[in-house]
Design a protein around this motif. Sequence first.
Motif, short mmCIF file in Angstrom:
data_model
loop_
_atom_site.label_atom_id
_atom_site.label_comp_id
_atom_site.label_asym_id
_atom_site.label_seq_id
_atom_site.Cartn_x
_atom_site.Cartn_y
_atom_site.Cartn_z
N ARG A 31 -9.74 4.75 8.27
CA ARG A 31 -10.08 3.33 8.40
C ARG A 31 -8.87 2.42 8.29
NH1 ARG A 31 -15.77 2.94 4.95
NH2 ARG A 31 -16.98 4.31 6.31
N SER B 265 -13.61 6.06 -3.73
CA SER B 265 -13.28 6.51 -2.39
C SER B 265 -12.22 7.60 -2.47
CB SER B 265 -12.80 5.34 -1.53
OG SER B 265 -12.80 5.70 -0.16
N CYS C 105 -6.37 2.72 6.05
CA CYS C 105 -5.95 2.51 4.67
C CYS C 105 -4.44 2.66 4.51
CB CYS C 105 -6.67 3.51 3.76
SG CYS C 105 -6.19 3.43 2.04
N GLN D 237 -9.28 10.21 0.26
CA GLN D 237 -8.48 10.27 1.48
C GLN D 237 -9.33 10.44 2.73
OE1 GLN D 237 -6.08 13.53 -0.18
NE2 GLN D 237 -4.26 12.36 0.37
N GLU E 155 0.86 -1.18 0.00
CA GLU E 155 0.00 0.00 0.00
C GLU E 155 0.90 1.23 0.00
OE1 GLU E 155 -2.10 2.72 -0.38
OE2 GLU E 155 -3.41 0.98 -0.15
N CYS F 260 -9.46 2.86 -3.12
CA CYS F 260 -9.34 2.09 -1.88
C CYS F 260 -9.13 0.61 -2.21
CB CYS F 260 -10.59 2.27 -1.03
SG CYS F 260 -10.52 1.45 0.58
N CYS G 80 -10.81 6.80 3.39
CA CYS G 80 -9.88 5.68 3.56
C CYS G 80 -8.94 5.85 4.75
CB CYS G 80 -9.06 5.50 2.29
SG CYS G 80 -9.95 4.68 0.96
N TYR G 81 -8.42 7.05 4.91
CA TYR G 81 -7.34 7.23 5.87
C TYR G 81 -7.75 6.91 7.30
CZ TYR G 81 -4.15 9.32 2.46
OH TYR G 81 -3.30 9.53 1.40
N HIS H 155 -15.78 -0.32 -1.62
CA HIS H 155 -15.79 1.11 -1.91
C HIS H 155 -15.33 1.33 -3.35
CE1 HIS H 155 -14.88 1.54 2.65
NE2 HIS H 155 -16.14 1.24 2.42
N ASN I 254 -10.31 -1.72 -0.52
CA ASN I 254 -11.55 -2.42 -0.17
C ASN I 254 -12.50 -2.39 -1.36
OD1 ASN I 254 -13.96 -3.37 0.89
ND2 ASN I 254 -13.74 -2.27 2.84
#
Length: 251
Positions: free
Chosen positions: A148, A140, A150, A142, A98, A132, A145-146, A137, A134
Amino acid sequence: MTMISEPRMGGLTFERMLYKPWVLALPLFRRRAEARLGGTVAKWLEADVTRLLSMLDGAAQEAVIRVFCDAAGVAYRPELRLIEGSDFRRASNVGQSERRNIDLVVIDDVGEPVIAIEAKFYAPCNGRIGYCWNPEHAYSNQVVCYVRGCTHPRLVAEANGTGVKFLWLSLDDQVGAPLTRVRGAITERDAVRYPDKTNMFEKALENQRGAMPLWRTVSWRSLYEALKAALPAEHADALIALLTPVASSHS
């Protein structure tokens, strides 16, 4: 004692405004910073500004961390430190599958994250279809995602107020208020503009509305004012210049 050759950067390092080992380890950055202070650099990017923030030391670092703590509703502690998000990832032995990193992380004396900060001047919120990992989603950004996890599994905000605190550092002057608007974020018009993707954008907007309360705002102005209040004028002015981008619209 080894001194760096650039006089302004050398002075900031000598006075413990900047962390000497990091300044010495980055000669190209040091020279560009000196050019920024001399008004001769063509570009000083938002990424340069966030890197400079992570290099603050002594009273300068304390002043900035205190602003972040106040905005996040966290009690200031002397052992708190400010590092780049990429350094937090490396220190936590997380792989690079990531590639996204939040800009800055305030950590405690054992390396636990306390506050995560996304820094923006003029750059919009990053987001797209497939942004993202995931698959739930489709679209998505920032904001969603951030919080959660990410960017890192240890950087997660909890709806009940526990977990890491997240700050959106921007040109807006409110400090500590819930995040309500972000340039480039999802809007209701997106669903109208792309009628074939209405359901996707409506779901993305719902996710964003749920994520917004997990962020608090903090302003660049508040950081500048804190530096002016805590430091001699010449040091504050130099650091504020280094914390201001030149000819930069993207981050």
